[in-house]
Design an enzyme around this catalytic site. Structure first.
Site, PDB file in Angstrom:
ATOM      1  CG  HIS A   1      -1.745   1.219   1.355  1.00 22.15           C
ATOM      2  ND1 HIS A   1      -1.345   2.295   2.114  1.00 22.15           N
ATOM      3  CD2 HIS A   1      -2.910   1.576   0.769  1.00 22.15           C
ATOM      4  CE1 HIS A   1      -2.242   3.251   2.007  1.00 22.15           C
ATOM      5  NE2 HIS A   1      -3.209   2.835   1.206  1.00 22.15           N
TER       6      HIS A   1
ATOM      7  CB  CYS B   1       3.493  36.927 -18.272  1.00 24.28           C
ATOM      8  SG  CYS B   1       2.727  38.504 -17.882  1.00 24.28           S
TER       9      CYS B   1
HETATM   10  C1  PEP Z   1       0.153  39.442 -13.123  1.00 19.80           C
HETATM   11  O1  PEP Z   1      -0.503  40.291 -12.536  1.00 19.80           O
HETATM   12  O2  PEP Z   1      -0.320  38.374 -13.542  1.00 19.80           O
HETATM   13  C2  PEP Z   1       1.584  39.630 -13.344  1.00 19.80           C
HETATM   14  C3  PEP Z   1       2.288  38.806 -14.086  1.00 19.80           C
HETATM   15  O3  PEP Z   1       2.157  40.660 -12.651  1.00 19.80           O
HETATM   16  P1  PEP Z   1       2.609  40.549 -11.130  1.00 19.80           P
HETATM   17  O4  PEP Z   1       2.421  39.150 -10.701  1.00 19.80           O
HETATM   18  O5  PEP Z   1       4.025  40.981 -11.111  1.00 19.80           O
HETATM   19  O6  PEP Z   1       1.687  41.525 -10.492  1.00 19.80           O
END
Ligand code: PEP
Ligand code: MG
Length: 885
Positions: free
Chosen positions: A452, A836
């Site tokens: 397990h 991002c």
């Molecule tokens: C976001 O807001 O997604 C971004 C990438 O900027 P930070 O995280 O630096 O505010």
């Protein structure tokens, strides 16, 4: 009435939702002619109906079961309940998704005072028959009658003591007969009525208990952990029994068609001779490696090898097989796609393509992107001097260090208090699941590679060492002994799940290396994906790492980190404290060459790839000392009279800090609002970027800077900045007499920006979704407050399905994103759009970004391989693949 019962030969592998994984595969194996003991599956729909009808078995369900049982009786040549030669069955749960050990199994059902005699006569083995009966009473009482297992274990121990034996198998027939009576007396005293003797009643009670076990605590925890829906229900498999415990020409085992830790193509597993069902998985006796079967039962081994190969070819995947040998005859009890480590997953996918068993497209789907994380993390430094105190089985790779605890509840509690713990036990059971989740790793003194602990740890990607018999666990004293050494609760111990080593203290770790298979596999992902994958990187070192992991550029360079170094902060503070523009420009002139150096390094490391550089984002007070600390410092200076000369400067600083103080910094003076108020700050950054680009271009490097404006809400902001960007770029190029390509664009981080994306696109060459802020502002949740205070309530109460800061909230934030993509591309069809925020490396969110047509995702360097695979899976599973392979 829906068809609730399917004989094995009526099902197929693709009926997993209805028949559960186990049922569907038993059906498939029966249909391809493998030796599967006959049986039937009750559907998951029957389980759902059971709950819908207020925990009542659906009308007519058991009648159907008994009609189908007639067919099974005919195939086996025995009758259920026949006192002379009874058909016995196993009753097992089997959900759509494998939930190892989470629900219960009952074996030998159909035994009672009469049939046990028939079984004894027929097998000419009363000991075997009584042992089967006492096991049945034990399992049935635990699972169905809910009388604790430990009560029966205690009675068993007492009987062994009375007969002066150490092991269960040493108990003679008469002792087992006596034990059965004791078990039954115990049931009667607990229940107020006798143990059910009627096989049909036993069967319907067992079916209902399996349905109930769908909602036991450990099953619920497992489903929450693995994000399996609670509405699916479990199927029930009723299968005629075969016995691995009738003598030494019998046995039972579990095997993988390839090594689930490394992926190596060798049969990998274990068996126990003269043992029944769960003995192997339960980890109570340490079993033999499967290779030994070749010596002990050569014919069976040959047949097993051939069957394993056939199953792998049939399912086009590594299989995890359960089997039983009854009097020299092999039976298959289960097959399923085997759980494996990340390293094994990649190797198996790679090998299956090279063996011609699957295409690259299929192979890409065989590895869970999130699992790759494990391959990118650290292992024990091979050159480190280790104080190895014991060695067990290498059950799940990776290294872990932690304080030793001996109980799952303690593990959970200590981890809650911020401690890293190692769970140490003789063996684990499904009841320990919460402790395993909380622990860094698991160490057991008993059980094999398929116990397990081993199976569950591999599934969780946790390091695990099993069957480490050298350690003697003493639960009462909360310690374990190895030789003469005593390790107490709270002592630091490390384990290496790849070697089985148990090490005293913590250990040094090393960075991972990427295997040939891993690199090739990711290369296939790149061929199949449409999304670009970039990295978020703020330093040249991160940029280099990102390239190693296959990033095709930088999607976000946060420039504020560059304002923090000890050599810079005084200038940054001088800039903030400056009285008027002239003074501010002077401070900025010190920062310019430093920033230029930063951008030079990053652009050079990312030569030939785009680098998106975001201008300053956070509120300025973040660069100043904390207001309260400053007040205390000033008060102390006043009282003690120390450093009096510095007092006026400190007081001026406090005044500035006070004026910069904001009630809600997240929505305050930050992002491009700073650039509107203090254009010279942004201008310095623009100049630094272009100076670096000009120098590199002169040196023969190809650079592609992208200047990014954060937190915009209006096209007029963009116009304000674009004018300056273009003017400074032109100025720098003219002065340096070079030309380079650059673009400028905006982050989309606020709902207004998404709503007015068509306008923003007029002066933006790219958009990048900052989904961290976009999530905060769309939901009106400040991340730190939400995660610290109330988000868990939203998740527990199922108001939100997922943490929206981890997985994109497709419904809300996602709707704004779609709108922004559409709006932006309406104005500018070739607008480059990426993401991002943290979501850029999370597989589910990557899929969403693929669906709404983004050009790239960007995430931390270590998540780049995960994003590459997730992007390829999105392309393959949404049917959109560039080119055919
Ligand atoms: C976001 O807001 O997604 C971004 C990438 O900027 P930070 O995280 O630096 O505010
Ligand atoms: Mg942001």
């Amino acid at each position: 009435m829906a068809k609730y019962v399917y004989l094995f030969n009526e099902g197929k592998a693709d009926m997993r939702a209805l028949l559960g994984g186990k049922g569907a595969n038993l059906a498939e194996m029966s249909n391809i002619g493998l030796p599967v003991p006959p049986g039937m599956t009750i559907t998951t729909e029957a389980c759902t109906a059971y709950y819908e009808q207020g925990k009542k078995l659906p009308n007519g369900l058991m009648d159907d079961v008994f009609v189908n049982l007639k067919v099974v009786e005919k195939k086996v040549g025995k009758l259920f309940g026949d006192p002379a030669d009874p058909l016995l069955v196993s009753v097992r749960s089997g959900a759509m998704f494998s939930m190892p050990g989470m629900m219960d199994t009952i074996l030998n059902l159909g035994l009672n005072e009469q049939t046990v005699k028939g079984l004894a006569d027929k097998t000419d083995n009363p000991r075997f028959a009584y042992d089967a009966f006492r096991r049945f009473i034990q399992m049935f009482s635990d699972v169905v009658l809910e009388i604790p297992k430990s009560d029966f274990e205690r009675l068993l121990e007492e009987q062994k003591h009375a007969y002066k034996v150490t092991y269960d198998q040493e108990l003679p027939a008469e002792a087992l007969r006596g034990l059965i009576d004791k078990y039954k007396d115990h049931v009667k005293s607990k229940l107020g009525k006798p143990f059910p003797e009627e096989p049909r009643e036993q069967l319907s009670m067992a079916v209902e208990a399996v349905f109930r076990s769908w909602n036991n605590d450990r099953a619920i925890i497992y489903r929450n952990l693995n994000k399996i829906s609670h509405d699916l229900g479990t199927a029930v498999n009723i299968q005629s029994m075969v016995f691995g415990n009738m003598g030494n020409d019998c046995g039972t085992g579990v095997a993988f068609t390839r090594n689930p830790s490394t992926g190596e193509k060798v049969l990998y597993g274990e068996y126990l001779t003269n043992a029944q069902g769960e003995d192997v998985v339960a980890g109570i006796r340490t079993p033999q490696p499967i290779a030994k079967l070749k010596d002990e039962m050569p014919e069976v081994f040959k047949q097993f090898v051939a069957t394993a190969e056939l199953l792998e070819k049939h399912y086009k995947n590594m299989q995890d097989i359960e089997f039983t040998i009854e009097r020299g005859k092999l039976y298959m009890l289960q097959t399923r796609n085997g759980k494996r480590t990340a390293a094994a997953g990649v190797k198996i996918a790679y090998d299956l393509v090279n063996e011609g068993l699957v295409t690259k497209r299929d192979a890409i789907l065989l590895v869970e992107p999130a699992q790759l994380d494990k391959l990118l993390h650290r292992q024990i430094d091979p050159s480190a001097k280790l104080d190895v105190i014991a060695k067990g089985l290498p059950a799940s790779p990776g290294a872990a260090s932690g304080k030793v605890v001996f109980d799952a509840d303690d593990a959970e509690q200590w981890a809650k208090n911020g401690q890293k713990v190692l769970l140490v036990s003789t063996e684990t059971t499904p009841d320990d699941i919460h402790g395993m989740v909380a622990a860094q790793g698991i160490l057991t003194s008993r059980g094999g590679m398929t116990s397990h602990a081993a199976v569950v740890a591999r599934g969780m990607g946790k390091p695990c060492v099993c069957g480490c018999e050298a350690i003697k666990v003493d639960f009462d004293r909360k310690e374990f002994m190895v030789g003469s050494k005593v390790i107490k609760e709270g002592d630091l111990v490390s384990i290496d799940g790849a070697t089985g080593n148990v090490i005293l203290g913590t250990v040094p770790m090393v960075e991972p290396t990427m295997s040939k298979e891993f690199l090739t596999f990711l290369g296939w992902a790149d061929e199949l994906k449409r999304l670009g994958v970039r990295a978020n990187a703020d330093t040249p070192e991160d940029a280099v790492k990102a390239r190693e992991f296959g990033a095709q550029g930088i999607g976000l360079t946060r420039t504020e980190h560059m304002f923090m170094g000890q050599d810079r902060l005084p200038h940054v503070q001088a800039m903030i404290l400056a009285d008027g523009e002239a003074e501010r420009r002077k401070a900025l002139s010190f920062l310019l060459p430093m920033q230029e150096g930063d951008f030079y390094g990053i652009l050079k490391a990312m030569e030939g790839f785009p680098v998106c550089i975001r201008l300053l984002d956070p509120p300025l007070h973040e660069f100043l000392p904390d207001m309260t600390e400053l007040m205390v410092e000033i008060a102390e200076m006043k009282i003690t009279g120390k450093d009096a000369a510095e007092l006026p400067a400190k007081e001026a600083l406090l005044k500035k800090v006070r004026t910069l103080h904001e009630f809600n910094p997240m929505l305050g003076h930050r992002g491009c609002r700073l650039g509107i108020t203090f254009p010279e700050v942004y201008e310095m950054q623009m100049r630094a970027i272009f100076n670096a680009a000009a120098r590199l271009t002169k040196e023969g490097y190809k650079v592609l800077p992208e200047v990014e404006i954060p937190l915009t809400i209006d096209v007029n902001e963009m116009k304000f900045f674009k004018e300056r960007i273009d003017a400074i770029a032109a100025e720098v190029m003219a002065a340096a007499q070079v030309k380079f390509h650059y673009t400028s664009g905006t982050m989309i981080e606020l709902p207004r920006a998404a709503l007015l994306a068509d306008e923003l696109a007029e002066v933006s060459e790219f958009f990048s979704f900052g989904t961290n802020d976009l999530t905060q502002t769309t939901l009106g949740f400040s991340r730190d407050d939400a995660e610290g205070k109330f988000l868990s309530d939203y998740l527990d109460k199922k108001i939100l399905k997922e943490n929206p800061f981890i997985v994109i909230d497709r419904k809300g934030v996602g709707k704004l994103m779609r709108m922004a993509v559409e709006g932006g591309r309406k104005t500018k069809p070739d607008l480059l759009v990426g993401i991002c925020g943290e979501h850029g490396g999370e597989p589910n969110s990557v899929e969403f970004c693929h669906i709404i047509g983004l050009d790239f995702v960007s995430c931390s360097p270590y998540r780049v391989p995960i994003a590459r695979l997730a992007a390829a899976q999105a392309a393959v599973s949404t049917g959109e693949v560039l080119g055919t392979r």
